[in-house]
Structure formats: C-alpha cells, structure tokens
Motif scaffolding. Structure first.
Motif, PDB file in Angstrom:
ATOM      1  N   MET A   1       1.078  -1.163  -0.043  1.00  0.00           N
ATOM      2  CA  MET A   1       0.043   0.019   0.102  1.00  0.00           C
ATOM      3  C   MET A   1       0.946   1.287   0.016  1.00  0.00           C
ATOM      4  O   MET A   1       1.621   1.316   0.529  1.00  0.00           O
ATOM      5  CB  MET A   1      -0.934  -0.122   1.208  1.00  0.00           C
ATOM      6  N   ILE A   2       0.518   2.097  -0.815  1.00  0.00           N
ATOM      7  CA  ILE A   2       1.445   3.495  -0.859  1.00  0.00           C
ATOM      8  C   ILE A   2       0.676   4.628  -0.201  1.00  0.00           C
ATOM      9  O   ILE A   2       1.094   5.663   0.336  1.00  0.00           O
ATOM     10  CB  ILE A   2       1.547   4.062  -2.341  1.00  0.00           C
ATOM     11  N   TYR A   3      -0.765   4.792  -0.188  1.00  0.00           N
ATOM     12  CA  TYR A   3      -1.610   5.721   0.737  1.00  0.00           C
ATOM     13  C   TYR A   3      -2.986   4.934   0.761  1.00  0.00           C
ATOM     14  O   TYR A   3      -3.466   4.164   0.437  1.00  0.00           O
ATOM     15  CB  TYR A   3      -1.520   6.860  -0.085  1.00  0.00           C
ATOM     16  N   VAL A   4      -3.218   5.932   1.792  1.00  0.00           N
ATOM     17  CA  VAL A   4      -5.218   5.521   1.897  1.00  0.00           C
ATOM     18  C   VAL A   4      -5.785   6.723   1.446  1.00  0.00           C
ATOM     19  O   VAL A   4      -5.653   7.740   1.816  1.00  0.00           O
ATOM     20  CB  VAL A   4      -5.290   5.437   3.557  1.00  0.00           C
ATOM     21  N   LEU A   5      -6.750   6.535   0.563  1.00  0.00           N
ATOM     22  CA  LEU A   5      -7.655   7.583   0.146  1.00  0.00           C
ATOM     23  C   LEU A   5      -9.129   7.319   0.925  1.00  0.00           C
ATOM     24  O   LEU A   5      -9.680   6.407   1.406  1.00  0.00           O
ATOM     25  CB  LEU A   5      -8.164   7.147  -1.199  1.00  0.00           C
ATOM     26  N   GLU A   6      -9.289   8.721   1.663  1.00  0.00           N
ATOM     27  CA  GLU A   6     -10.301   8.875   2.519  1.00  0.00           C
ATOM     28  C   GLU A   6     -11.071   9.751   2.120  1.00  0.00           C
ATOM     29  O   GLU A   6     -10.989  10.811   1.663  1.00  0.00           O
ATOM     30  CB  GLU A   6      -9.871   9.286   3.801  1.00  0.00           C
ATOM     31  N   THR A   7     -12.596   9.413   2.076  1.00  0.00           N
ATOM     32  CA  THR A   7     -13.594  10.313   1.975  1.00  0.00           C
ATOM     33  C   THR A   7     -14.535  10.422   3.311  1.00  0.00           C
ATOM     34  O   THR A   7     -14.271   9.964   4.261  1.00  0.00           O
ATOM     35  CB  THR A   7     -14.420   9.991   0.661  1.00  0.00           C
ATOM     36  N   ASN A   8     -15.692  11.373   3.173  1.00  0.00           N
ATOM     37  CA  ASN A   8     -16.765  11.319   4.322  1.00  0.00           C
ATOM     38  C   ASN A   8     -17.154  10.043   4.617  1.00  0.00           C
ATOM     39  O   ASN A   8     -17.378   9.881   5.913  1.00  0.00           O
ATOM     40  CB  ASN A   8     -17.746  12.429   3.897  1.00  0.00           C
ATOM     41  N   LYS A   9     -17.336   9.096   3.916  1.00  0.00           N
ATOM     42  CA  LYS A   9     -17.885   7.793   3.972  1.00  0.00           C
ATOM     43  C   LYS A   9     -17.034   6.794   3.925  1.00  0.00           C
ATOM     44  O   LYS A   9     -17.544   5.658   4.600  1.00  0.00           O
ATOM     45  CB  LYS A   9     -19.141   7.777   3.090  1.00  0.00           C
ATOM     46  N   THR A  10     -15.854   6.586   3.431  1.00  0.00           N
ATOM     47  CA  THR A  10     -15.229   5.446   3.303  1.00  0.00           C
ATOM     48  C   THR A  10     -13.840   5.684   3.210  1.00  0.00           C
ATOM     49  O   THR A  10     -13.177   6.918   3.114  1.00  0.00           O
ATOM     50  CB  THR A  10     -15.539   4.809   1.976  1.00  0.00           C
ATOM     51  N   ALA A  11     -12.887   4.824   3.340  1.00  0.00           N
ATOM     52  CA  ALA A  11     -11.198   4.734   3.227  1.00  0.00           C
ATOM     53  C   ALA A  11     -11.055   3.727   2.399  1.00  0.00           C
ATOM     54  O   ALA A  11     -11.578   2.480   2.645  1.00  0.00           O
ATOM     55  CB  ALA A  11     -10.744   4.678   4.536  1.00  0.00           C
ATOM     56  N   ARG A  12     -10.064   3.819   1.401  1.00  0.00           N
ATOM     57  CA  ARG A  12      -9.558   2.682   0.573  1.00  0.00           C
ATOM     58  C   ARG A  12      -7.992   2.733   0.407  1.00  0.00           C
ATOM     59  O   ARG A  12      -7.375   3.696   0.186  1.00  0.00           O
ATOM     60  CB  ARG A  12     -10.183   2.834  -0.869  1.00  0.00           C
ATOM     61  N   ASP A  13      -7.349   1.404   0.777  1.00  0.00           N
ATOM     62  CA  ASP A  13      -5.638   1.406   0.578  1.00  0.00           C
ATOM     63  C   ASP A  13      -5.549   1.377  -1.045  1.00  0.00           C
ATOM     64  O   ASP A  13      -6.266   0.673  -1.591  1.00  0.00           O
ATOM     65  CB  ASP A  13      -5.443   0.005   1.326  1.00  0.00           C
ATOM     66  N   ILE A  14      -4.665   2.301  -1.406  1.00  0.00           N
ATOM     67  CA  ILE A  14      -4.109   2.251  -2.920  1.00  0.00           C
ATOM     68  C   ILE A  14      -2.709   1.594  -3.035  1.00  0.00           C
ATOM     69  O   ILE A  14      -2.135   1.880  -2.191  1.00  0.00           O
ATOM     70  CB  ILE A  14      -3.962   3.834  -3.228  1.00  0.00           C
ATOM     71  N   GLU A  15      -2.808   0.719  -3.785  1.00  0.00           N
ATOM     72  CA  GLU A  15      -1.676  -0.241  -3.998  1.00  0.00           C
ATOM     73  C   GLU A  15      -0.865   0.390  -5.131  1.00  0.00           C
ATOM     74  O   GLU A  15      -1.263   0.891  -6.020  1.00  0.00           O
ATOM     75  CB  GLU A  15      -1.831  -1.677  -4.472  1.00  0.00           C
ATOM     76  N   ALA A  16       0.375   0.057  -5.091  1.00  0.00           N
ATOM     77  CA  ALA A  16       1.484   0.749  -6.120  1.00  0.00           C
ATOM     78  C   ALA A  16       1.240   0.031  -7.448  1.00  0.00           C
ATOM     79  O   ALA A  16       1.108  -1.264  -7.485  1.00  0.00           O
ATOM     80  CB  ALA A  16       2.861   0.553  -5.509  1.00  0.00           C
TER      81      ALA A  16
END
Length: 42
Positions: A1-16
């Motif tokens: 994982m290189i970062y976590v994308l967060e919004t008001n309703k969810t979070a998602r791990d972003i892979e390289a």
C-alpha cells in the motif's frame, strides 16, 4: 500500500502500480484537491 484515500464515508488502501521507490511530494495528514500529484514512483 502506498497511501489511504479517505472520503466522508469510506477509506480505501491504494496499491502501487509498479515497483520502485516512492518519493513523497506532499505532506502527510493534509487534504489535497483531486488531481494533485502527491508522490512519484522512481
């Protein structure tokens, strides 16, 4: 994982998408506009 994308309703791990070294171009813990370059894999 290189970062976590967060919004008001969810979070998602972003892979390289490639192997290499991640160079950070933005400070962690900040909020950025969509499209802002936050890092680069070299």
């Amino acid at each position: 994982m290189i970062y976590v994308l967060e919004t008001n309703k969810t979070a998602r791990d972003i892979e390289a998408p490639a192997s290499g070294t991640l160079v950070h171009k933005a400070a962690s813990g900040e909020t950025y506009d969509v499209g802002t370059e936050i890092g680069e894999i070299v």
